[in-house]
Design an enzyme around this catalytic site. Structure first.
Site, PDB file in Angstrom:
ATOM      1  N   HIS A   1      26.446   9.746 -14.205  1.00  0.00           N
ATOM      2  CA  HIS A   1      25.224   9.649 -13.398  1.00  0.00           C
ATOM      3  C   HIS A   1      25.413   8.756 -12.175  1.00  0.00           C
ATOM      4  CE1 HIS A   1      22.977  10.987 -17.226  1.00  0.00           C
ATOM      5  NE2 HIS A   1      23.264  12.010 -16.468  1.00  0.00           N
TER       6      HIS A   1
ATOM      7  N   GLU B   1      29.417  23.871 -11.893  1.00  0.00           N
ATOM      8  CA  GLU B   1      28.086  24.208 -12.408  1.00  0.00           C
ATOM      9  C   GLU B   1      27.483  25.342 -11.614  1.00  0.00           C
ATOM     10  OE1 GLU B   1      25.310  20.923 -12.314  1.00  0.00           O
ATOM     11  OE2 GLU B   1      23.949  21.958 -13.691  1.00  0.00           O
TER      12      GLU B   1
ATOM     13  N   TYR C   1      36.700  14.875 -17.642  1.00  0.00           N
ATOM     14  CA  TYR C   1      36.662  13.574 -16.944  1.00  0.00           C
ATOM     15  C   TYR C   1      37.817  12.721 -17.459  1.00  0.00           C
ATOM     16  CZ  TYR C   1      32.185  15.722 -16.328  1.00  0.00           C
ATOM     17  OH  TYR C   1      31.206  16.655 -16.047  1.00  0.00           O
TER      18      TYR C   1
ATOM     19  N   HIS D   1      29.221  15.764 -22.307  1.00  0.00           N
ATOM     20  CA  HIS D   1      27.816  16.187 -22.125  1.00  0.00           C
ATOM     21  C   HIS D   1      27.649  17.649 -22.540  1.00  0.00           C
ATOM     22  CE1 HIS D   1      28.944  18.326 -18.409  1.00  0.00           C
ATOM     23  NE2 HIS D   1      29.630  17.249 -18.049  1.00  0.00           N
TER      24      HIS D   1
ATOM     25  N   ASP E   1      20.793  23.793  -9.236  1.00  0.00           N
ATOM     26  CA  ASP E   1      21.569  22.717  -9.859  1.00  0.00           C
ATOM     27  C   ASP E   1      23.044  23.116  -9.805  1.00  0.00           C
ATOM     28  OD1 ASP E   1      22.469  20.562 -11.269  1.00  0.00           O
ATOM     29  OD2 ASP E   1      21.431  21.042 -13.148  1.00  0.00           O
TER      30      ASP E   1
ATOM     31  N   ASP F   1      27.433  17.053  -7.265  1.00  0.00           N
ATOM     32  CA  ASP F   1      26.393  17.628  -8.138  1.00  0.00           C
ATOM     33  C   ASP F   1      25.101  17.509  -7.353  1.00  0.00           C
ATOM     34  OD1 ASP F   1      24.550  18.376 -10.049  1.00  0.00           O
ATOM     35  OD2 ASP F   1      25.468  17.207 -11.667  1.00  0.00           O
TER      36      ASP F   1
ATOM     37  N   GLU G   1      27.790  24.325 -17.102  1.00  0.00           N
ATOM     38  CA  GLU G   1      28.390  23.185 -16.416  1.00  0.00           C
ATOM     39  C   GLU G   1      29.410  22.407 -17.236  1.00  0.00           C
ATOM     40  OE1 GLU G   1      25.583  19.900 -15.738  1.00  0.00           O
ATOM     41  OE2 GLU G   1      23.979  21.213 -16.427  1.00  0.00           O
TER      42      GLU G   1
ATOM     43  N   ARG H   1      33.852  18.900 -12.610  1.00  0.00           N
ATOM     44  CA  ARG H   1      32.764  19.652 -13.256  1.00  0.00           C
ATOM     45  C   ARG H   1      32.445  20.809 -12.332  1.00  0.00           C
ATOM     46  NH1 ARG H   1      29.407  15.893 -14.183  1.00  0.00           N
ATOM     47  NH2 ARG H   1      27.876  15.952 -12.510  1.00  0.00           N
TER      48      ARG H   1
ATOM     49  N   ASP I   1       0.830  -1.216   0.000  1.00  0.00           N
ATOM     50  CA  ASP I   1       0.000   0.000   0.000  1.00  0.00           C
ATOM     51  C   ASP I   1       0.860   1.260   0.000  1.00  0.00           C
ATOM     52  OD1 ASP I   1       0.947  -0.107   2.543  1.00  0.00           O
ATOM     53  OD2 ASP I   1      -0.981   0.245   3.536  1.00  0.00           O
TER      54      ASP I   1
ATOM     55  N   HIS J   1      21.573  23.818 -19.709  1.00  0.00           N
ATOM     56  CA  HIS J   1      20.163  23.502 -19.930  1.00  0.00           C
ATOM     57  C   HIS J   1      19.320  24.535 -19.207  1.00  0.00           C
ATOM     58  CE1 HIS J   1      19.976  21.723 -15.842  1.00  0.00           C
ATOM     59  NE2 HIS J   1      21.117  21.117 -16.122  1.00  0.00           N
TER      60      HIS J   1
ATOM     61  N   HIS K   1      15.826  19.940 -15.580  1.00  0.00           N
ATOM     62  CA  HIS K   1      16.050  20.105 -17.022  1.00  0.00           C
ATOM     63  C   HIS K   1      14.759  20.733 -17.539  1.00  0.00           C
ATOM     64  CE1 HIS K   1      19.273  16.686 -17.073  1.00  0.00           C
ATOM     65  NE2 HIS K   1      19.638  17.753 -16.407  1.00  0.00           N
TER      66      HIS K   1
END
Ligand code: GLY
Ligand code: MN
Ligand code: MN
Length: 431
Positions: free
Chosen positions: A246, A399, A388, A355, A274, A263, A384, A397, A41, A359, A366
């Site tokens: 990610h 951002e 790597y 990447h 972000d 991040d 950003e 990175r 539930d 954005h 996003h």
């Protein structure tokens, strides 16, 4: 509510702006998200659908909105449906908006309970020439379940097959991409909480700390200040983990000599921060780490300077690619020959920076916005860049979030530590 709601006039203005874009005698229908089941539930926490939140400020399930600006009866021009509440329901389910509260929040006079939606829609729909239906048209969305929005669209189209259908999404994307001052203030609050979280982490980071302990520090700072938590699943990635774009396990111990990539962003009042920052676990960067860090920082500054009204995002991304190419050659990660012979569809710099640079940011991390239109005043973007280097167990990175202004842009991260010296001094407790 954990946060002060924005004024009802903000939502009234958003609806008026939507109405201005509708064709003659158009009627638009919006809905909230479902509450998604987990198992047994259990349910996942409710997350309001950003479009209906933008148009009403209502943060509740089973909410529907009908906009019919040219309805003959003024009471039918804006109609809101909210989940029924009364004293008995409030005891069992917790407080939901009363009709009077719904009017106060949204500025909409005609409020009905959700179960009246079908009946009321039917009384007005005959007057409408076309129906505006909404769906998730975000170019990167990948949706496997049938959302409440899609169920509603299917139902309305099946029941009223002779009405022409128009799409609400392009109008919503255009409106939401240009932020109002009140929205920028909310984003700034989310950013300020993120800054507080980062400073907290700088005071406790040392070799042996687990990545999830860092995540907990941010959570504590966010939740104790009226945020509902993270804007997105946080990436707390030390050493080599920073090269996994990610990475969200956050289950490693931070090792002496490693850099940790954070991040992480707070949510506040439905709006999002972000941020990415990279910190030396020991408190001091090595020379190589500094060199890579400063290369990313120069690209970030160069990219930020490029963002102003009228610029096309494609033009911006290729300028950033050139900045990054120069830095990677200087770091001896790619050679001038590789650059000369590169495939224009996948330039050499992509090996270390794979990447996008920016954005839209807002009610969604996003966020929606038109990538093929020149940049406008009021757009909010992330900046950003990253490098790597798997073979060096190093990922950097940085951002920030910026708002486009008449003269260029304003960095909403103005109070954040960014320079190497600043970070080292803060971590040594000298500031
Ligand atoms: N944290 C998600 C992103 O940077 O786009
Ligand atoms: Mn991010
Ligand atoms: Mn981002």
């Amino acid at each position: 509510m954990r946060y002060p709601a924005l004024s009802s006039s903000f939502y009234q203005k958003n609806r008026a702006n939507f109405a201005k874009q509708m064709k003659s005698k158009g009627l638009a229908v919006f809905t909230s998200n479902d509450i998604y089941p987990s198992s047994a539930d259990g349910t996942l926490p409710f997350k309001q659908l950003s479009d209906i939140f933008y148009l009403t400020g209502v943060d509740q399930e089973e909410t529907m909105l009908v906009l019919f600006p040219e309805a003959h009866n003024p009471a039918h021009r804006e109609i809101l449906f909210v989940r029924e509440t009364n004293e008995h329901i409030a005891i069992w389910e917790g407080a939901k908006l009363s009709k009077a509260q719904a009017t106060e929040r949204t500025g909409i006079a005609s409020i009905y309970w959700s179960q009246d939606f079908e009946k009321i829609l039917h009384t007005v729909i005959g007057e409408a020439a076309c129906l505006y239906l909404n769906s998730n048209e975000h170019s990167r969305a990948s949706i496997e379940v049938e959302t409440r929005e899609m169920r509603l669209s299917k139902h309305v189209r099946a029941k009223y097959p002779h009405h022409a259908v128009e799409r609400s999404a392009p109008i919503m994307h255009a409106l939401r991409a240009v932020k109002d001052k009140e929205e920028i203030d909310q984003i700034q609050r989310a950013i300020d909480l993120t800054n507080q979280g980062l400073r907290r982490v700088m005071g406790m980071l040392k070799p042996g700390v687990m990545e999830y302990q860092i995540e907990a520090e941010f959570a504590h700072e966010f939740l104790s200040n009226g945020s509902r938590g993270f804007a997105y699943t946080p990436i707390v990635a030390s050493g080599r983990n920073a090269c996994v774009l990610h990475y969200i396990e956050n289950d490693h111990a931070c090792a002496d000599g490693d850099v940790i990539l954070l991040d992480v962003g707070a949510e506040y009042g439905g709006y999002n921060a972000d941020m990415t920052r990279c910190l030396p676990v020991s408190g001091k960067f090595t020379q190589r780490q500094k060199d890579v860090y400063n290369a990313v920082l120069r690209v970030m500054k160069g990219a930020t300077a490029f963002l102003k009204p009228g610029v096309m995002l494609a033009e911006y991304h290729s300028a950033v690619g050139e900045m990054m190419t120069k830095e990677l050659v200087d770091l001896k990660l790619i050679s001038a020959d590789e650059v000369k012979n590169q495939n224009p569809a996948w330039p050499a710099y992509k090996k270390y920076f794979m990447h996008g640079t920016s954005h839209f940011l807002g009610l969604d991390v996003h966020d929606v916005g038109n990538w093929n239109k020149p940049i406008e005043v009021g757009n909010v973007f992330t900046v950003e860049p990253g490098i790597y280097i798997l073979e060096e167990n190093l990922g950097i990175r940085l951002e920030n979030n910026i708002v486009i202004t008449e003269n260029g842009n304003r960095d909403l991260f103005a109070n954040f530590p960014l320079e190497v010296e600043e970070i080292e001094a803060l971590m040594a407790g000298q500031q």
